[in-house]
Motif scaffolding. Sequence first.
Motif, PDB file in Angstrom:
ATOM      1  N   GLU A 134       7.229  47.703 -97.290  1.00 32.97           N
ATOM      2  CA  GLU A 134       7.715  46.213 -98.103  1.00 32.97           C
ATOM      3  C   GLU A 134       8.515  45.511 -97.130  1.00 32.97           C
ATOM      4  O   GLU A 134       8.207  44.112 -97.123  1.00 32.97           O
ATOM      5  CB  GLU A 134       8.135  46.520 -99.406  1.00 32.97           C
ATOM      6  N   LYS A 183       1.705  43.915 -97.987  1.00 26.51           N
ATOM      7  CA  LYS A 183       1.455  43.819 -99.296  1.00 26.51           C
ATOM      8  C   LYS A 183       0.832  45.204 -99.779  1.00 26.51           C
ATOM      9  O   LYS A 183      -0.223  45.658 -99.360  1.00 26.51           O
ATOM     10  CB  LYS A 183       0.615  42.716 -99.667  1.00 26.51           C
ATOM     11  N   ALA A 191       0.600  37.097-103.020  1.00 27.27           N
ATOM     12  CA  ALA A 191       2.029  37.558-102.754  1.00 27.27           C
ATOM     13  C   ALA A 191       2.769  36.419-102.394  1.00 27.27           C
ATOM     14  O   ALA A 191       2.281  35.367-101.319  1.00 27.27           O
ATOM     15  CB  ALA A 191       1.925  38.375-101.585  1.00 27.27           C
ATOM     16  N   THR A 192       3.662  35.704-103.307  1.00 25.12           N
ATOM     17  CA  THR A 192       4.323  34.483-102.958  1.00 25.12           C
ATOM     18  C   THR A 192       5.408  34.726-101.601  1.00 25.12           C
ATOM     19  O   THR A 192       5.775  33.618-101.311  1.00 25.12           O
ATOM     20  CB  THR A 192       5.338  34.256-104.343  1.00 25.12           C
TER      21      THR A 192
END
Length: 153
Positions: free
Chosen positions: A31, A36, A145-146
């Motif tokens: 991470e 992701k 994924a922001t």
Amino acid sequence: MSCNVNERTYIMVKADGVQRGLIGNIIGRFEKRGFKLIALKLVHATPAHIEKHYEVWSGTPFFPGLIKFMTSGPVVAMVWQGLGAVETGRAMLGETNPLASAPGTIRGDFALDIDRTICHGSDSVENAEKEIKLWFPEGVVQYDATFASWIFE
């Protein structure tokens, strides 16, 4: 290095890593690197499943011991996605022989014995896709994924 931000790799925390409570540390490393997580499960694999996964090693003297070890407890199966996921994932794991692994790698930090290497990581994009299909026949989860815009230009 691959330039595909959607490249996927299969990473498995082996039975020794699970028993030693290293799952969270290993997930955290991937991470923090910016990958992701798109699939995750705890599995107590059958000998037949492990034999299929490691079929390239069948017939070798260490194969029976490998199967016994890998079925001695649960493993954590994961799929990670990101830029150069296979090559970078392997680099994060370190050398297969933990004594040759650099400090800062998973094996360099947590392993001493070549038969207890904490993790498995796909060695090619092609093998990653085979391993993902073997361990996740139900598929993986895709989502936006922001954080991606903070990692990739």
